[in-house]
Design a protein around this motif. Structure first.
Motif, PDB file in Angstrom:
ATOM      1  N   ARG A   9       0.845  -1.186   0.000  1.00 18.55           N
ATOM      2  CA  ARG A   9       0.000   0.000   0.000  1.00 18.55           C
ATOM      3  C   ARG A   9       0.889   1.248   0.000  1.00 18.55           C
ATOM      4  O   ARG A   9       1.794   1.373   0.822  1.00 18.55           O
ATOM      5  N   VAL A  10       0.657   2.157  -0.943  1.00 19.79           N
ATOM      6  CA  VAL A  10       1.500   3.344  -1.063  1.00 19.79           C
ATOM      7  C   VAL A  10       0.789   4.621  -0.640  1.00 19.79           C
ATOM      8  O   VAL A  10       1.431   5.585  -0.249  1.00 19.79           O
ATOM      9  N   ARG A  11      -0.549   4.678  -0.755  1.00 21.73           N
ATOM     10  CA  ARG A  11      -1.260   5.865  -0.278  1.00 21.73           C
ATOM     11  C   ARG A  11      -2.745   5.547  -0.175  1.00 21.73           C
ATOM     12  O   ARG A  11      -3.224   4.550  -0.739  1.00 21.73           O
ATOM     13  N   GLU A  12      -3.448   6.394   0.538  1.00 25.01           N
ATOM     14  CA  GLU A  12      -4.896   6.283   0.563  1.00 25.01           C
ATOM     15  C   GLU A  12      -5.461   7.692   0.674  1.00 25.01           C
ATOM     16  O   GLU A  12      -4.755   8.640   1.057  1.00 25.01           O
ATOM     17  N   GLY A  13      -6.713   7.852   0.287  1.00 29.39           N
ATOM     18  CA  GLY A  13      -7.376   9.134   0.394  1.00 29.39           C
ATOM     19  C   GLY A  13      -8.803   8.931   0.824  1.00 29.39           C
ATOM     20  O   GLY A  13      -9.409   7.894   0.519  1.00 29.39           O
ATOM     21  N   ARG A  14      -9.359   9.915   1.498  1.00 30.34           N
ATOM     22  CA  ARG A  14     -10.729   9.801   2.002  1.00 30.34           C
ATOM     23  C   ARG A  14     -11.589  10.854   1.313  1.00 30.34           C
ATOM     24  O   ARG A  14     -11.258  12.036   1.322  1.00 30.34           O
ATOM     25  N   LEU A  15     -12.672  10.395   0.721  1.00 31.21           N
ATOM     26  CA  LEU A  15     -13.589  11.272   0.012  1.00 31.21           C
ATOM     27  C   LEU A  15     -14.747  11.630   0.940  1.00 31.21           C
ATOM     28  O   LEU A  15     -15.480  10.743   1.392  1.00 31.21           O
ATOM     29  N   PRO A  16     -14.947  12.901   1.271  1.00 30.86           N
ATOM     30  CA  PRO A  16     -16.063  13.262   2.159  1.00 30.86           C
ATOM     31  C   PRO A  16     -17.409  13.018   1.486  1.00 30.86           C
ATOM     32  O   PRO A  16     -17.612  13.390   0.324  1.00 30.86           O
ATOM     33  N   ILE A  17     -18.309  12.376   2.182  1.00 37.43           N
ATOM     34  CA  ILE A  17     -19.640  12.075   1.654  1.00 37.43           C
ATOM     35  C   ILE A  17     -20.580  13.222   2.028  1.00 37.43           C
ATOM     36  O   ILE A  17     -20.783  13.516   3.203  1.00 37.43           O
ATOM     37  N   GLN A  18     -21.155  13.869   1.007  1.00 33.94           N
ATOM     38  CA  GLN A  18     -22.004  15.026   1.255  1.00 33.94           C
ATOM     39  C   GLN A  18     -23.489  14.709   1.118  1.00 33.94           C
ATOM     40  O   GLN A  18     -24.334  15.542   1.379  1.00 33.94           O
ATOM     41  N   SER A  19     -23.820  13.514   0.666  1.00 34.24           N
ATOM     42  CA  SER A  19     -25.213  13.097   0.575  1.00 34.24           C
ATOM     43  C   SER A  19     -25.229  11.579   0.519  1.00 34.24           C
ATOM     44  O   SER A  19     -24.183  10.932   0.509  1.00 34.24           O
ATOM     45  N   HIS A  20     -26.429  10.998   0.480  1.00 35.11           N
ATOM     46  CA  HIS A  20     -26.531   9.537   0.420  1.00 35.11           C
ATOM     47  C   HIS A  20     -26.253   9.012  -0.979  1.00 35.11           C
ATOM     48  O   HIS A  20     -26.165   7.800  -1.182  1.00 35.11           O
ATOM     49  N   LEU A  21     -26.117   9.879  -1.972  1.00 41.12           N
ATOM     50  CA  LEU A  21     -25.900   9.427  -3.343  1.00 41.12           C
ATOM     51  C   LEU A  21     -24.468   8.944  -3.533  1.00 41.12           C
ATOM     52  O   LEU A  21     -23.522   9.566  -3.073  1.00 41.12           O
ATOM     53  N   THR A  22     -24.325   7.829  -4.209  1.00 40.15           N
ATOM     54  CA  THR A  22     -23.006   7.242  -4.414  1.00 40.15           C
ATOM     55  C   THR A  22     -22.381   7.765  -5.709  1.00 40.15           C
ATOM     56  O   THR A  22     -23.031   8.415  -6.527  1.00 40.15           O
ATOM     57  N   VAL A  23     -21.111   7.439  -5.900  1.00 39.59           N
ATOM     58  CA  VAL A  23     -20.407   7.772  -7.137  1.00 39.59           C
ATOM     59  C   VAL A  23     -20.820   6.779  -8.223  1.00 39.59           C
ATOM     60  O   VAL A  23     -20.780   5.568  -8.011  1.00 39.59           O
ATOM     61  N   LEU A  24     -21.218   7.297  -9.379  1.00 32.70           N
ATOM     62  CA  LEU A  24     -21.625   6.430 -10.476  1.00 32.70           C
ATOM     63  C   LEU A  24     -20.427   5.881 -11.241  1.00 32.70           C
ATOM     64  O   LEU A  24     -20.401   4.719 -11.622  1.00 32.70           O
ATOM     65  N   ARG A  25     -19.450   6.745 -11.494  1.00 35.48           N
ATOM     66  CA  ARG A  25     -18.246   6.333 -12.208  1.00 35.48           C
ATOM     67  C   ARG A  25     -17.038   7.032 -11.591  1.00 35.48           C
ATOM     68  O   ARG A  25     -17.155   8.123 -11.049  1.00 35.48           O
ATOM     69  N   SER A  26     -15.872   6.408 -11.709  1.00 33.52           N
ATOM     70  CA  SER A  26     -14.642   7.044 -11.266  1.00 33.52           C
ATOM     71  C   SER A  26     -13.487   6.487 -12.082  1.00 33.52           C
ATOM     72  O   SER A  26     -13.508   5.319 -12.483  1.00 33.52           O
ATOM     73  N   PHE A  27     -12.494   7.317 -12.361  1.00 41.15           N
ATOM     74  CA  PHE A  27     -11.297   6.833 -13.048  1.00 41.15           C
ATOM     75  C   PHE A  27     -10.114   7.721 -12.698  1.00 41.15           C
ATOM     76  O   PHE A  27     -10.254   8.910 -12.435  1.00 41.15           O
ATOM     77  N   MET A  28      -8.926   7.113 -12.708  1.00 37.36           N
ATOM     78  CA  MET A  28      -7.714   7.781 -12.266  1.00 37.36           C
ATOM     79  C   MET A  28      -7.200   8.762 -13.311  1.00 37.36           C
ATOM     80  O   MET A  28      -7.308   8.540 -14.507  1.00 37.36           O
ATOM     81  N   VAL A  29      -6.620   9.861 -12.805  1.00 35.66           N
ATOM     82  CA  VAL A  29      -5.876  10.815 -13.634  1.00 35.66           C
ATOM     83  C   VAL A  29      -4.481  10.868 -13.027  1.00 35.66           C
ATOM     84  O   VAL A  29      -4.271  11.502 -11.986  1.00 35.66           O
ATOM     85  N   GLY A  30      -3.520  10.181 -13.644  1.00 37.95           N
ATOM     86  CA  GLY A  30      -2.215  10.050 -13.027  1.00 37.95           C
ATOM     87  C   GLY A  30      -2.305   9.183 -11.775  1.00 37.95           C
ATOM     88  O   GLY A  30      -3.171   8.324 -11.651  1.00 37.95           O
ATOM     89  N   ALA A  31      -1.403   9.422 -10.814  1.00 39.99           N
ATOM     90  CA  ALA A  31      -1.357   8.594  -9.612  1.00 39.99           C
ATOM     91  C   ALA A  31      -2.021   9.233  -8.408  1.00 39.99           C
ATOM     92  O   ALA A  31      -2.183   8.580  -7.377  1.00 39.99           O
ATOM     93  N   GLU A  32      -2.433  10.507  -8.517  1.00 37.93           N
ATOM     94  CA  GLU A  32      -2.889  11.208  -7.317  1.00 37.93           C
ATOM     95  C   GLU A  32      -4.244  11.876  -7.452  1.00 37.93           C
ATOM     96  O   GLU A  32      -4.700  12.526  -6.511  1.00 37.93           O
ATOM     97  N   LYS A  33      -4.907  11.760  -8.593  1.00 44.65           N
ATOM     98  CA  LYS A  33      -6.209  12.392  -8.761  1.00 44.65           C
ATOM     99  C   LYS A  33      -7.214  11.413  -9.365  1.00 44.65           C
ATOM    100  O   LYS A  33      -6.850  10.508 -10.111  1.00 44.65           O
ATOM    101  N   ILE A  34      -8.485  11.630  -9.029  1.00 42.62           N
ATOM    102  CA  ILE A  34      -9.568  10.774  -9.512  1.00 42.62           C
ATOM    103  C   ILE A  34     -10.698  11.669 -10.009  1.00 42.62           C
ATOM    104  O   ILE A  34     -11.076  12.640  -9.346  1.00 42.62           O
ATOM    105  N   VAL A  35     -11.248  11.332 -11.179  1.00 46.62           N
ATOM    106  CA  VAL A  35     -12.468  11.971 -11.656  1.00 46.62           C
ATOM    107  C   VAL A  35     -13.658  11.166 -11.137  1.00 46.62           C
ATOM    108  O   VAL A  35     -13.682   9.939 -11.243  1.00 46.62           O
ATOM    109  N   LEU A  36     -14.624  11.860 -10.552  1.00 52.49           N
ATOM    110  CA  LEU A  36     -15.807  11.226  -9.990  1.00 52.49           C
ATOM    111  C   LEU A  36     -17.055  11.765 -10.665  1.00 52.49           C
ATOM    112  O   LEU A  36     -17.173  12.970 -10.874  1.00 52.49           O
ATOM    113  N   GLU A  37     -17.972  10.878 -11.000  1.00 56.74           N
ATOM    114  CA  GLU A  37     -19.299  11.293 -11.465  1.00 56.74           C
ATOM    115  C   GLU A  37     -20.290  11.036 -10.337  1.00 56.74           C
ATOM    116  O   GLU A  37     -20.500   9.894  -9.938  1.00 56.74           O
TER     117      GLU A  37
END
Length: 265
Positions: free
Chosen positions: A4-32
């Protein structure tokens, strides 16, 4: 190596989940993430289209930047009182996204435009496609309705026939289909072909600056069955290299088939 090299925590602002996600490089994620609907309960009978926020999440800092808001593919709800049956909308436009190591592409196929965002600098490219949309013909509508009810019987057949009698067709097809990015960072744009189809398909390739590099023809056997369904298409392109294409052809028995195609120049 499995460490394991890193982890990140995404704050949940509602009960709706992420529909799609994909990495941009090693440190960023696009979330729908879908926008919370204004009403609750079963949707009324008719076509409905929600909204989705596209967010860029930084793992090291937990910062969230909004790239934009787009309209996903609509769905048709047939409310029977205690349940709502969901059907595909014929020739419906959709929101598409793809990313490379440091670049994100977003496009909504209602219009022939695709927006390119650098992971650090924001919006840098607006790709305006030649508008290839063709009109929806009577034959297109007839073929769609035939495929919609093919193989059905009993209550399911009557339900689909009831939906077919209410369908409203758009005047034109969407401006494009799927978006993919190859390992060199080039954007591949699928020319829209209405499903289900057994025709060869065409993709246009652009560099991050929006310059057209090539046009690629995919043979019909490159597409798995799920990619040609009218409802719930699958994620079938696994990687596009400089001279090859990896395709997930689905399971045959207990074994999943991944096929490597050569790209001929």
């Amino acid at each position: 190596g499995g460490e394991r090299v890193r982890e990140g925590r995404l704050p949940i602002q509602s009960h709706l989940t992420v529909l799609r996600s994909f990495m941009v490089g090693a440190e960023k994620i696009v979330l729908e993430r879908p926008v919370l609907p204004e009403t609750s309960g079963l949707p009324p009978t008719g076509a409905s289209r929600g909204k989705s926020h596209y967010l860029l999440f930084s793992i090291p800092s937990s910062a969230i930047d909004t790239l934009g808001t787009m309209l996903p593919e609509p769905a048709y709800f047939l409310n029977t009182g205690n349940r709502a049956a969901i059907f595909p909308v014929p020739f419906a436009p959709s929101a598409q996204a793809a990313a490379s190591e440091d670049f994100i592409w977003l496009g909504q196929s209602d219009v022939p435009e695709i927006y390119g965002f650098h992971a650090e600098d924001g919006l840098t490219t607006i790709l305006r496609l030649e508008d290839p949309r063709r009109r929806v013909t009577r034959r297109d509508r007839q073929t769609y309705e035939e495929k919609l009810v093919a193989g059905l019987s009993g209550d399911r057949l009557r339900e689909h026939e009831r939906y077919a009698s209410r369908m409203e067709y758009p005047e034109t097809m969407p401006a494009f289909g799927l978006l993919e990015v190859d390992i060199s960072g080039n954007l591949w744009v699928q020319r829209y072909t209405p499903p289900p189809s057994d025709e060869e398909e065409v993709w246009d390739v652009f560099n991050p600056s929006g310059k057209r590099l090539a046009t690629v023809t995919f043979p019909p056997d490159a597409y798995p069955t799920c990619a040609r369904r009218m409802k719930y298409p699958c994620d079938w392109i696994k990687e596009i290299g400089p001279d090859y294409l990896l395709v997930d052809q689905g399971a045959r028995g207990d074994v999943r088939q991944v096929v490597r195609y050569r790209i001929l120049r």
